[in-house]
Design a protein around this motif. Structure first.
Motif, PDB file in Angstrom:
ATOM      1  N   GLN A  76       0.835  -1.199  -0.077  1.00  0.00           N
ATOM      2  CA  GLN A  76      -0.092  -0.238  -0.180  1.00  0.00           C
ATOM      3  C   GLN A  76       0.894   1.172  -0.084  1.00  0.00           C
ATOM      4  O   GLN A  76       0.564   2.082  -0.804  1.00  0.00           O
ATOM      5  CB  GLN A  76      -0.924  -0.099   1.267  1.00  0.00           C
ATOM      6  N   GLN A  77       1.931   1.074   0.940  1.00  0.00           N
ATOM      7  CA  GLN A  77       2.821   2.362   0.637  1.00  0.00           C
ATOM      8  C   GLN A  77       3.597   2.825  -0.559  1.00  0.00           C
ATOM      9  O   GLN A  77       3.632   3.764  -0.757  1.00  0.00           O
ATOM     10  CB  GLN A  77       3.853   2.188   1.910  1.00  0.00           C
ATOM     11  N   THR A  78       4.040   1.746  -1.366  1.00  0.00           N
ATOM     12  CA  THR A  78       4.766   1.966  -2.489  1.00  0.00           C
ATOM     13  C   THR A  78       3.597   2.226  -3.676  1.00  0.00           C
ATOM     14  O   THR A  78       4.198   2.589  -4.910  1.00  0.00           O
ATOM     15  CB  THR A  78       5.328   0.520  -2.839  1.00  0.00           C
ATOM     16  N   GLN A  79       2.381   1.905  -3.293  1.00  0.00           N
ATOM     17  CA  GLN A  79       1.224   2.372  -4.341  1.00  0.00           C
ATOM     18  C   GLN A  79       1.441   1.822  -5.642  1.00  0.00           C
ATOM     19  O   GLN A  79       1.066   2.035  -6.600  1.00  0.00           O
ATOM     20  CB  GLN A  79       1.234   3.836  -4.459  1.00  0.00           C
ATOM     21  N   LEU A  80       2.075   0.452  -5.534  1.00  0.00           N
ATOM     22  CA  LEU A  80       2.143  -0.267  -6.899  1.00  0.00           C
ATOM     23  C   LEU A  80       0.868  -1.030  -7.029  1.00  0.00           C
ATOM     24  O   LEU A  80       0.309  -1.031  -8.160  1.00  0.00           O
ATOM     25  CB  LEU A  80       3.337  -1.457  -6.736  1.00  0.00           C
ATOM     26  N   ILE A  81       0.356  -1.496  -6.078  1.00  0.00           N
ATOM     27  CA  ILE A  81      -0.911  -2.428  -6.056  1.00  0.00           C
ATOM     28  C   ILE A  81      -1.889  -2.381  -5.035  1.00  0.00           C
ATOM     29  O   ILE A  81      -1.327  -2.301  -3.925  1.00  0.00           O
ATOM     30  CB  ILE A  81      -0.629  -3.970  -6.490  1.00  0.00           C
ATOM     31  N   ASN A  82      -3.080  -2.210  -5.210  1.00  0.00           N
ATOM     32  CA  ASN A  82      -3.888  -2.368  -3.927  1.00  0.00           C
ATOM     33  C   ASN A  82      -4.219  -3.685  -3.639  1.00  0.00           C
ATOM     34  O   ASN A  82      -5.106  -4.281  -4.174  1.00  0.00           O
ATOM     35  CB  ASN A  82      -5.231  -1.335  -4.164  1.00  0.00           C
ATOM     36  N   LEU A  83      -3.852  -4.323  -2.712  1.00  0.00           N
ATOM     37  CA  LEU A  83      -3.798  -5.714  -2.269  1.00  0.00           C
ATOM     38  C   LEU A  83      -4.946  -5.889  -1.165  1.00  0.00           C
ATOM     39  O   LEU A  83      -4.616  -5.334  -0.032  1.00  0.00           O
ATOM     40  CB  LEU A  83      -2.444  -6.356  -2.201  1.00  0.00           C
ATOM     41  N   MET A  84      -5.990  -6.587  -0.982  1.00  0.00           N
ATOM     42  CA  MET A  84      -6.900  -6.965   0.002  1.00  0.00           C
ATOM     43  C   MET A  84      -6.824  -8.232   0.673  1.00  0.00           C
ATOM     44  O   MET A  84      -6.618  -9.247  -0.164  1.00  0.00           O
ATOM     45  CB  MET A  84      -8.246  -6.285  -0.484  1.00  0.00           C
ATOM     46  N   ALA A  85      -6.970  -8.284   1.821  1.00  0.00           N
ATOM     47  CA  ALA A  85      -7.072  -9.631   2.447  1.00  0.00           C
ATOM     48  C   ALA A  85      -8.398  -9.530   3.404  1.00  0.00           C
ATOM     49  O   ALA A  85      -8.369  -8.840   4.350  1.00  0.00           O
ATOM     50  CB  ALA A  85      -5.775  -9.916   3.457  1.00  0.00           C
ATOM     51  N   VAL A  86      -9.477 -10.438   2.963  1.00  0.00           N
ATOM     52  CA  VAL A  86     -10.644 -10.069   3.711  1.00  0.00           C
ATOM     53  C   VAL A  86     -10.928 -11.263   4.421  1.00  0.00           C
ATOM     54  O   VAL A  86     -10.885 -12.488   3.675  1.00  0.00           O
ATOM     55  CB  VAL A  86     -11.727  -9.782   2.680  1.00  0.00           C
TER      56      VAL A  86
END
Length: 449
Positions: A76-86
C-alpha cells in the motif's frame, strides 16, 4: 396405421429429440457463460495484481498473519497495487474499507475456480481471501473463452458435439433406408419399360417388413402377370400363324395340281372350298375369343330360360350324334332362369357337348345332367363321355388356345373349349375338367343364378 408410419414417426421423433437436447445444452452453456464474473459489463478485479496475490498467499501460508500484514502495508505504501485480505466477516486485515461489489466478484471468481486471480488461505483457523480490486471499475472486454474454460466444460462440449454428429448420422441412415427401395423400384420400372419383363425386386427387399416391401411384392406380381399375358399373346400369334399357314399351304398345293392337271380342277375346287371354310371358321373363332377376352360383346344381358336353351342344344347334338350311333342321355330338374347372353352360353355348352361327340366311338353314351344347387345358388351342368379322356398332365392345358393334346385329339382348331371357358367366365361361372374313373372325360359347368 401401417408399420411405415411408425418408422417415420419414431425416427423423426428421435431426431427432433436429439436436436432439442443439443439446443437446450447450447442455451444452458450460453447462460453459464453469461454468469461468469469476467463477462459482466464492469470488471472490479485488477488482473495486474495476480503476481502480488500469489506472493501474498505464499507469505501468509509460510510466515503467518503478521508477515502477511506487513507485506500488505508495504504494497500500500509503495502504491504499486492495492492488495486486499478479507476474512469471512468481510473485514480487511489492515482495517480498510471493503468494496462489497469487488468482494462479491472476487468470491464469485473463487467459486468459479479462478484461483490465479484470487487466492484463499487459512491462517489461525480463519479463511482470508486475497485479491486486488481496481480503484475504478473497467468495462469488461466480453466473454473470455480461455483454455481453462474450454477444459472445464470439455465433457459438455463433447456431449453436444456427439449429439450433433449422431443426429446427422441418424438422418443420413434414415434417408438411405427409405430412399434405397424407392430407387430400386424406379430402376425396376425402367427395366420393365425397356422390355425386361423378368425384372423382380422382392428378393432385394426380403429383409423388410413394411409397406415398401409389400409394394415390391405387388410390383413382382404385376410384372409376372404382364409377362404371362405378353407371352400368351406371343404364343397365340405363333399358333394363329401356324394354323393359317397349314391351310394356305394346302391351297397353294391344290392350285399347283389344278395347273398341272386340268382334268382334276373339280376335285381341286372342292379342296379349296374346304380349306377356305376351315380358315373362315378359324377367323370366326379368333374374333369371338378376342371379344370374350376384351369384354366387348354386341348383345346386352337378358333373362335366359336355361332349360329351354339346353333342350335346343341337346336336340341339335342328337342329330349329329345319331350319325355315329352315339346316344345322348339328357336329364334336368325344374325351371331355371338366369341373366346373361344367350348366344355365348349356347356356344359354350354346345362346344363342350360337340367335343364329347367328336371323341366318342359308335355305341358310346354321353350324359348331360343339369340341376340347381339350392345351397350355393348355382346352376350345375355336368357333361360326361366314354371317350379316351385326357392325360393328367394335359388337364390343366385343356382350356388353353389351340391345345389339342395327344395325336388322337389333334383334329379341329383347338379353340372350342377355350371359348367355352371364356364365355362361362364372362357370366361369373366356372368350368372344370377331370377324367372319369371308368374312362372318359367329365366337364362341370357352374353358373350363378
Amino acid at each position: 396405421m401401417g408399420r411405415l408410419f411408425w418408422k417415420f414417426f419414431f425416427s423423426f421423433w428421435l431426431t427432433l429429440l436429439a436436436a432439442a437436447i443439443s439446443t437446450g445444452s447450447f442455451v444452458w452453456l450460453k447462460h453459464a457463460t453469461d454468469d461468469d464474473p469476467l463477462s459482466r459489463d464492469e470488471r472490479l478485479i485488477d488482473f495486474r495484481g495476480i503476481p502480488y496475490v500469489q506472493v501474498a498467499a505464499d507469505i501468509g501460508r509460510t510466515q503467518g498473519l503478521n508477515a502477511l500484514s506487513a507485506f500488505l502495508t508495504q504494497s500500500q505504501q509503495t502504491q504499486l497495487i492495492n492488495l486486499m485480505a478479507v476474512n469471512t466477516d468481510n473485514q480487511d486485515l489492515l482495517g480498510r474499507r471493503v468494496d462489497v461489489s469487488a468482494l462479491s466478484q472476487a468470491r464469485q471468481l473463487l467459486a468459479k475456480g479462478k484461483d490465479r486471480i484470487v487466492e484463499q488461505i487459512r491462517i489461525s483457523d480463519q479463511n482470508w481471501l486475497l485479491y486486488a480490486p481496481l480503484a475504478e471499475p473497467e468495462k469488461a472486454p466480453g466473454p473470455l473463452f480461455k483454455k481453462s474454460w474450454v477444459l472445464k466444460h470439455l465433457p459438455l462440449l463433447i456431449i453436444i458435439s456427439s449429439a450433433l454428429l449422431a443426429s446427422l448420422f441418424f438422418s443420413a441412415v434414415l434417408a438411405w433406408y427409405f430412399t434405397r427401395p424407392i430407387s430400386r423400384l424406379k430402376q425396376a420400372f425402367q427395366s420393365v419399360a425397356d422390355g425386361k419383363l423378368d425384372t423382380r425386386v422382392g428378393t432385394k427387399m426380403k429383409n423388410r417388413r413394411d409397406e415398401l416391401a409389400e409394394l415390391g411384392q405387388n410390383f413382382d406380381f404385376m410384372t409376372s402377370r404382364i409377362s404371362s399375358l405378353v407371352n400368351g399373346q406371343r404364343q397365340l400369334l405363333h399358333d394363329v400363324s401356324h394354323e393359317l399357314r397349314s391351310p394356305l399351304a394346302r391351297m397353294q398345293a391344290a392350285i399347283g395340281i389344278a395347273q398341272q392337271q386340268p382334268d382334276k380342277v373339280a376335285n381341286t375346287l372342292g379342296r379349296l372350298e374346304k380349306e377356305a371354310e376351315r380358315m373362315s371358321d378359324l377367323v370366326g373363332e379368333l374374333l369371338l375369343l378376342s371379344r370374350l377376352e376384351t369384354g366387348v360383346t354386341h348383345n346386352q344381358p337378358a333373362e335366359i330360360d336355361i332349360n329351354l336353351l339346353l333342350d335346343e342344344i341337346v336336340a341339335d347334338a342328337r342329330f349329329e350324334a345319331e350319325a355315329k350311333s352315339i346316344h345322348i342321355l339328357y336329364q334336368h330338374d325344374g325351371h331355371v332362369s338366369l341373366q346373361g347372353q344367350q348366344e355365348l352360353l349356347h356356344r359354350a355348352i354346345e362346344n363342350v357337348l360337340r367335343n364329347a361327340i367328336k371323341f366318342s366311338d359308335g355305341g358310346d353314351h354321353i350324359s348331360l345332367r343339369a340341376h340347381l344347387d339350392a345351397d350355393t345358388k348355382r346352376f350345375i351342368i355336368v357333361i360326361e363321355d366314354e371317350g379316351p379322356g385326357v392325360s393328367e398332365a394335359d388337364l390343366d392345358k385343356l382350356f388353353r388356345p389351340f391345345f389339342r393334346g395327344e395325336p388322337q385329339r389333334r383334329d379341329g382348331i383347338g379353340l372350342g373349349l377355350t371359348i367355352a371357358q371364356r364365355a362361362v367366365a364372362a357370366h361369373g361361372g366356372q368350368i372344370e375338367a377331370e377324367n372319369r374313373a371308368e374312362g372318359g372325360l367329365r366337364i362341370r359347368i357352374s353358373l350363378p343364378v
